[in-house]
Structures are given as structure tokens and as C-alpha cells.
Design an enzyme around this catalytic site. Sequence first.
Site, PDB file in Angstrom:
ATOM      1  N   CYS A 155      21.532 -36.007  13.169  1.00 32.69           N
ATOM      2  CA  CYS A 155      21.426 -37.704  12.374  1.00 32.69           C
ATOM      3  C   CYS A 155      21.405 -38.478  13.874  1.00 32.69           C
ATOM      4  CB  CYS A 155      22.156 -37.763  11.671  1.00 32.69           C
ATOM      5  SG  CYS A 155      22.272 -39.850  10.847  1.00 32.69           S
ATOM      6  N   LYS A 184      19.404 -33.929   4.995  1.00 30.23           N
ATOM      7  CA  LYS A 184      18.017 -33.499   4.717  1.00 30.23           C
ATOM      8  C   LYS A 184      17.961 -34.309   5.605  1.00 30.23           C
ATOM      9  CE  LYS A 184      19.170 -32.788  -0.183  1.00 30.23           C
ATOM     10  NZ  LYS A 184      18.531 -30.900  -0.748  1.00 30.23           N
ATOM     11  N   CYS A 235      18.435 -38.663   4.879  1.00 27.50           N
ATOM     12  CA  CYS A 235      18.927 -38.586   6.670  1.00 27.50           C
ATOM     13  C   CYS A 235      20.407 -39.578   5.765  1.00 27.50           C
ATOM     14  CB  CYS A 235      17.872 -39.716   6.752  1.00 27.50           C
ATOM     15  SG  CYS A 235      18.624 -39.928   8.752  1.00 27.50           S
TER      16      CYS A 235
END
Length: 411
Positions: free
Chosen positions: A344, A309, A167
Site C-alpha cells: 500500500c 485487498k 486498498c
Amino acid sequence: MVETHSVERFTVVIVGGGAGGISVAARLRRRDPHITIAVIDPSATHAYQPGWTLVGAGVMTSAQTLRQEGGLIPKDVTWLREAVQSFQPDEQSVTLENDQVVEYQRLIVCPGIQLDWDSVKGLKETLGRHGVTSNYDRDSAAYTWECVRHLGQGKAIFTQPSMPIKCAGAPQKAVYLSSDYWRREGVLHHINVQFCLAGGALFGVPYFVPSLQKTMDYYGVDIHYKENLIAVDGEKKEATFQKVGTDETVVRSFDMLHVVPPQSAPAFVKNSPLANDNGWLDVDPHTLQHKRYATVFGLGDVLGTSNAKTAAAARDQAPIVAGNVLNSLSGSPLTEQYDGYGACPLTVSYGRVVLAEFLYGGKVAPTFPYDQRKPSRFAWLLKTQIFPRLYWNGMLRGVDPRVTHKVLKDT
């Protein structure tokens, strides 16, 4: 007398019981109830880690992010509550730390990422004390909120290490939410907020950078690029940074320090035949099959691929891996292809989110028909209410993400 160890055999063995492992186990069980599946994971508690940013902002509690691991393992899937010692891909087996050997026809590796707290001198000793905190640690996220609530003046430093990390937007989410709280309390002008990051850009997808820079400017954040945190002295309240690519260091005093630790693949992956030169799981970026061992697949943060990720990436990878594993077992071509999707939700304030969605190469891939560079109340609702429910009741139960995408679009 030769010592012998017990051997268990399964059609599919999954290393890791986090978001990726539980999700792919549920997908496999839904699609083929006849194969035998084992999940290897030593942890008794499962965490919704995207929620820790909100815990650090007082929006959620730590308890709301946690469930018992045993209650999430799909029915008729064996849970081996042990840690992995080593992989033997030529023998198609995994050895656990209790020396038990587990054999497989297909192996799925998804143990997540390793937080390297020890790589920052003094960090472990002071984390959770002296104003030193991290939303990347389950126990410290609540302390972040305590630090934010009680800081009325002084200097607040937020750090971000070199990529890759899980993140990648989370370090600056802490900056935004803390700054917005101080603004609402009327004390932001008394606090010098600094963001020290090892990279040279705010975000890896340039499309979203102008919007994020505008937010940093709005809060008056001082940004220091190419500075990597190497040491912390909690009692002295000093943080030492090294200028990337040089031997030059700078010591910065702080009243609050939010640290994001350097990260790497878990040691048992990094030191195994499954790793690439950088220690990450060496898979094809589209089929997610190992490049050298055809019986091995992977998903989640451990991958040596260029996608972000994030939990959203693991959510989209799970059906790809499940489909290709079943195709592989039947001798069929690996038809499922991962496009690098990641998301995100960048919480730029209480009530507003920049929802960044993208594919391999930074190609923007919005789910919703609006300019997602603009902070949105709708995206805040997704982040705080919808995404947690989809995680617990959709992703971990093996619901196809294409179904949830359609539901969200129709909302």
C-alpha cells in the site's frame, strides 16, 4: 417443447476481467498455449483503480486510468461479455445472465469486490453533488479534485467503513493529499479536517501506524475512531454516524464529504456454493484452491483470506494460481504457495509516500533497503510513474512479478 441453451466448453474459465483476471489469463497463455481459456466480464472498460487517488488530487486524469477491455484480453483467449448468474461447481459449469452455460475443467474466480453504496442512506442520490464525493467511484474521483480545489474554508470529513475494503490505505490517502493541497494554498488553518473511521486503528499493520499518526498530527486532522457512516443528506450537508457497537448516533455538518462505501463480495459469489460464512470465496490461503471444490481457484479482492485487498496482492497471486491450475490439470501437486504479500503506497503528501509492504500476519516485507516507514520521494516516483507502467505493460501481460521486483531493486 423443452427450452435448451447453448453450452460452451473451455479448459479454464476465468470469472472477472479486472487486474487479477487479465493477469492470470496472460500467465496461463504464456505457460501453455494449447489450453482453451475464456474470460467472463460484462464491462467494456478496464480501469487502473490505484490511479483514482491521484485523479482526486489532480495528479492524473480519469482518462489516464482507463483502457478498452477488448484491447487487454490476451490473444487467443475468448472474451464472453456477459455477467454471471450462478455457479454449478458439482457440474463444473457457470450460467451467465443470458442463460448460456459455460463448462470448465478448471474455474478461476476473480470478479473483484462489490461497493455497497445503497447501505449508506441517501449516498447514491447525492454522490457527485453537494460536496459529496468518493475516489472509489470512477466518475466521482475527478469531482473530488473539484471539491478540494474550491474549498477555502469550512469542514471536510473523510470516512472509512468497517474492513475488509479494497486498498485499506486509500481513505486516508485522500485525507493526506487534500490536506497537503490546502496547506500549500495557505488555507489549511481555515479548514477543519476530520477522519471518521469504523475501526480502532489507522492501519492494520502496527509497524506503520506511528508514522501515519505523525502525518495526521502534522495536518491537524481530528480523528474519530469507531464511527460508521450510515446516512448522508447532501442538501442539508449533514452526515450521520453510528458509534460502533452501540445505538448512539452523531450528526456532523460538512462542506466537503469524501465517502468510502462499505464493501462485500459480489452478490453472485456471496449467494453461491463457493462462498464461506461471510460471503467471500472460500479458498486455501496459500494454494488459493477452493477448500471444497478442487477444480476451483481464486484470486484478488473476492478472496476470504486475511491478506490486504490490493492490486499488488493480485499481482503476486496470479502466478501462484496459474501454476497451481496447470499443476492441477496435469495431476501434479500444488507446489505454488502465496505468502500473503500486499503493498500500500500511502501518499502522505504531494511528492512523498510511505510504502507499506507486508505478508500474512502483518509481517513487514520491504522490497527496498531503506526504512519504508519514512515518507520517500523515491516511493512517490514509484506510485506515480513506475507502478502504472508495470501494471499496463507488465502485470496485465503476464510478466512474472519476481522479474519486476528484481528490476525495481536494481533501479
